[in-house]
Design a protein around this motif. Sequence first.
Motif, PDB file in Angstrom:
ATOM      1  N   VAL A  80       0.861  -1.179   0.000  1.00  0.00           N
ATOM      2  CA  VAL A  80       0.000   0.000   0.000  1.00  0.00           C
ATOM      3  C   VAL A  80       0.906   1.241   0.000  1.00  0.00           C
ATOM      4  N   GLY A  81       0.690   2.121  -0.957  1.00  0.00           N
ATOM      5  CA  GLY A  81       1.549   3.293  -1.074  1.00  0.00           C
ATOM      6  C   GLY A  81       2.717   3.100  -2.018  1.00  0.00           C
ATOM      7  N   GLY A  82       2.800   1.930  -2.671  1.00  0.00           N
ATOM      8  CA  GLY A  82       3.871   1.688  -3.624  1.00  0.00           C
ATOM      9  C   GLY A  82       5.195   1.319  -2.986  1.00  0.00           C
ATOM     10  N   VAL A  83       6.214   1.133  -3.803  1.00  0.00           N
ATOM     11  CA  VAL A  83       7.513   0.658  -3.320  1.00  0.00           C
ATOM     12  C   VAL A  83       8.164   1.640  -2.355  1.00  0.00           C
ATOM     13  N   SER A  84       7.843   2.916  -2.472  1.00  0.00           N
ATOM     14  CA  SER A  84       8.447   3.905  -1.570  1.00  0.00           C
ATOM     15  C   SER A  84       7.996   3.702  -0.131  1.00  0.00           C
ATOM     16  N   ALA A  85       6.829   3.070   0.064  1.00  0.00           N
ATOM     17  CA  ALA A  85       6.322   2.822   1.416  1.00  0.00           C
ATOM     18  C   ALA A  85       6.607   1.403   1.879  1.00  0.00           C
ATOM     19  N   SER A  86       7.213   0.590   1.009  1.00  0.00           N
ATOM     20  CA  SER A  86       7.421  -0.821   1.322  1.00  0.00           C
ATOM     21  C   SER A  86       8.714  -1.045   2.108  1.00  0.00           C
ATOM     22  N   PHE A  87       8.782  -2.179   2.763  1.00  0.00           N
ATOM     23  CA  PHE A  87       9.992  -2.587   3.480  1.00  0.00           C
ATOM     24  C   PHE A  87      11.125  -2.802   2.484  1.00  0.00           C
ATOM     25  N   ASP A 104      21.766  -9.575   8.355  1.00  0.00           N
ATOM     26  CA  ASP A 104      21.297  -9.597   9.738  1.00  0.00           C
ATOM     27  C   ASP A 104      20.568  -8.318  10.124  1.00  0.00           C
ATOM     28  N   ASP A 105      21.033  -7.176   9.634  1.00  0.00           N
ATOM     29  CA  ASP A 105      20.405  -5.911  10.009  1.00  0.00           C
ATOM     30  C   ASP A 105      18.951  -5.851   9.549  1.00  0.00           C
ATOM     31  N   ASP A 106      18.708  -6.292   8.323  1.00  0.00           N
ATOM     32  CA  ASP A 106      17.335  -6.284   7.814  1.00  0.00           C
ATOM     33  C   ASP A 106      16.450  -7.232   8.624  1.00  0.00           C
ATOM     34  N   CYS A 107      16.988  -8.393   8.948  1.00  0.00           N
ATOM     35  CA  CYS A 107      16.224  -9.369   9.726  1.00  0.00           C
ATOM     36  C   CYS A 107      15.923  -8.823  11.125  1.00  0.00           C
ATOM     37  N   ASN A 108      16.912  -8.185  11.760  1.00  0.00           N
ATOM     38  CA  ASN A 108      16.733  -7.663  13.114  1.00  0.00           C
ATOM     39  C   ASN A 108      15.796  -6.465  13.174  1.00  0.00           C
ATOM     40  N   SER A 109      15.592  -5.805  12.035  1.00  0.00           N
ATOM     41  CA  SER A 109      14.696  -4.646  12.034  1.00  0.00           C
ATOM     42  C   SER A 109      13.226  -5.043  12.073  1.00  0.00           C
ATOM     43  N   LEU A 110      12.944  -6.309  11.785  1.00  0.00           N
ATOM     44  CA  LEU A 110      11.555  -6.776  11.777  1.00  0.00           C
ATOM     45  C   LEU A 110      11.001  -6.862  13.188  1.00  0.00           C
ATOM     46  N   MET A 111       9.753  -6.446  13.351  1.00  0.00           N
ATOM     47  CA  MET A 111       9.023  -6.649  14.605  1.00  0.00           C
ATOM     48  C   MET A 111       8.082  -7.850  14.476  1.00  0.00           C
ATOM     49  N   SER A 112       7.256  -7.834  13.432  1.00  0.00           N
ATOM     50  CA  SER A 112       6.342  -8.956  13.197  1.00  0.00           C
ATOM     51  C   SER A 112       5.816  -8.902  11.766  1.00  0.00           C
ATOM     52  N   LEU A 113       5.393 -10.059  11.293  1.00  0.00           N
ATOM     53  CA  LEU A 113       4.755 -10.182   9.989  1.00  0.00           C
ATOM     54  C   LEU A 113       3.442 -10.931  10.195  1.00  0.00           C
ATOM     55  N   THR A 114       2.332 -10.290   9.852  1.00  0.00           N
ATOM     56  CA  THR A 114       1.010 -10.893  10.003  1.00  0.00           C
ATOM     57  C   THR A 114       0.459 -11.229   8.624  1.00  0.00           C
ATOM     58  N   LEU A 115       0.131 -12.503   8.409  1.00  0.00           N
ATOM     59  CA  LEU A 115      -0.389 -12.999   7.141  1.00  0.00           C
ATOM     60  C   LEU A 115      -1.842 -13.401   7.350  1.00  0.00           C
ATOM     61  N   SER A 116      -2.755 -12.813   6.579  1.00  0.00           N
ATOM     62  CA  SER A 116      -4.191 -12.971   6.838  1.00  0.00           C
ATOM     63  C   SER A 116      -4.934 -13.558   5.639  1.00  0.00           C
ATOM     64  N   ALA A 128      -1.398  -8.791   4.137  1.00  0.00           N
ATOM     65  CA  ALA A 128      -0.260  -8.964   5.042  1.00  0.00           C
ATOM     66  C   ALA A 128       0.111  -7.621   5.648  1.00  0.00           C
ATOM     67  N   LYS A 129       0.657  -7.674   6.842  1.00  0.00           N
ATOM     68  CA  LYS A 129       1.098  -6.457   7.537  1.00  0.00           C
ATOM     69  C   LYS A 129       2.478  -6.708   8.128  1.00  0.00           C
ATOM     70  N   LEU A 130       3.437  -5.878   7.735  1.00  0.00           N
ATOM     71  CA  LEU A 130       4.812  -6.022   8.193  1.00  0.00           C
ATOM     72  C   LEU A 130       5.171  -4.802   9.048  1.00  0.00           C
ATOM     73  N   GLY A 136      15.183   4.318  14.006  1.00  0.00           N
ATOM     74  CA  GLY A 136      14.681   4.506  15.365  1.00  0.00           C
ATOM     75  C   GLY A 136      13.175   4.655  15.464  1.00  0.00           C
ATOM     76  N   GLN A 137      12.457   4.519  14.356  1.00  0.00           N
ATOM     77  CA  GLN A 137      11.005   4.645  14.364  1.00  0.00           C
ATOM     78  C   GLN A 137      10.351   3.336  13.939  1.00  0.00           C
ATOM     79  N   ARG A 138       9.194   3.072  14.525  1.00  0.00           N
ATOM     80  CA  ARG A 138       8.445   1.885  14.144  1.00  0.00           C
ATOM     81  C   ARG A 138       7.525   2.222  12.974  1.00  0.00           C
ATOM     82  N   LYS A 139       7.587   1.422  11.917  1.00  0.00           N
ATOM     83  CA  LYS A 139       6.788   1.663  10.719  1.00  0.00           C
ATOM     84  C   LYS A 139       5.979   0.415  10.370  1.00  0.00           C
ATOM     85  N   THR A 140       4.918   0.640   9.610  1.00  0.00           N
ATOM     86  CA  THR A 140       4.035  -0.454   9.187  1.00  0.00           C
ATOM     87  C   THR A 140       3.800  -0.375   7.687  1.00  0.00           C
ATOM     88  N   THR A 141       3.945  -1.503   7.025  1.00  0.00           N
ATOM     89  CA  THR A 141       3.604  -1.614   5.610  1.00  0.00           C
ATOM     90  C   THR A 141       2.582  -2.723   5.444  1.00  0.00           C
TER      91      THR A 141
END
Length: 471
Positions: A80-87, A104-116, A128-130, A136-141
Amino acid sequence: MYAKNLSLLLHRELSEQRSYDETLKRFESLRGCGQLPRGRNRAAQRLSNDEIARAILGYVPTGSGWAGHVALIMGDLRPVGGVSASFKGAASLRAAMAALFANDDDCNSLMSLTLSIARIPGNDEYQAKLIFEEDGQRKTTSYVSKYALSLAGAGAEKDFDHDRPLSTNTRQLVLNREFFRNLKRDVDLSRHLDRPLETDWREYETEEERNAFHERLGARKGSVFLNLGVDTTVTWPKKPTRVEFGGHHFVLFPKTKETSHSISIDLQGERISAEDARTLLNRFLSVLSWCDDRHAILRQGWSGNPVPVPVPRREMAFSTMMTWMFYRSLPDDEQLLNCLSYYREGLNAAEAEIVSQEVLSFFKVFEMRRKGPQVGRWIAEEFDAACKNVPPEFLKRFNEDRQEKAVEKYVYENCRVAVAHASKKFTSDADMSSETRRLSVAAEIVRALARHYIRTTFSFSDSYLSDEVNQ
């Protein structure tokens, strides 16, 4: 990382203590839908990060036979919002998941992945919600269907409700950071050790036979099959059969304990679009219906398989109460009873996928007290209130279909008149895929109008507990 090793790892983490045979069925389904390397000769092929992501998505459905189908669809969900808003600027959910295994850095940046998976009447919807940390900020895609074009534009994520369920019945698989950390560690270790494949080949014992079977049914390199269920009592072959009709070949699958009657057509090999293919298959079923004088309904399905696949039998959604609570009385208003009968007729037509009858039945609900210009004025006045809960994508497609025509005129002339009369001015061909799509969108709008009419005109509640609408 080999597919065999990955199946053992995912079985341990996601199988819910089921037999390993169920995991083998999931991986067989994934191979059958082209999500993993196919065939004994490719068993020793190491999996890419993209293929590992596909295998994980194969655990979203509870039924192992749906693993490949769901992975195929969910992997292609778009941000949602195109590639500029994507992980990590990923163009799809599959690419975003693959990025978690990149470093490792990309993996450690993940909080959760919800598949619906949401149960929608007549179909399923996927989302899906990632949630991740960046600077330093929490983001959602969120990732949605690629056909939700209104959500693909830059900035669409700002107004999107990432926490809104797709329906009242949504099944979710939530994977956290630790799941991906542990899996990435095992993947990295496997790639570092670079050991030869060790397997008993059990899962490939019959694959050569299946490949030969699929080739007889027309599967070729590069095939992309559209698979659609059929609800019918016409004469049907008792074994999978390749037939020719209208200059194209397709495969008929018979009904079994696990599958429905279904038709598969190779979109790539037959050089035909999905929309034209549905029209062709509708024409085919119309001829069969005429010959046998019996019904034949082309239902929904999916596309993308490299081989023809029978469609699983439909599991009808239903609700039960542990303690039955129903405190409704028989209405004494004859017009209300008539409206309710039309509304149920519309729901039954929707279930049978007779979209023209669906539109007409719902329209008759609010046509009872108003005729001609009166019904048009009512539609114009009540449209916004009636459709406030209609999903935005339906409203967008409805407005695109009507173009500049007034809502009330479009609903009456291009929908009600078109399906109720053999009008030369307003035509409707029930076999045309584009027409059934247009009417299916209109049916959602007319249904909302009908429900609004019953609820407001008669103050009639939709609760099991009370006759009156709560004010």
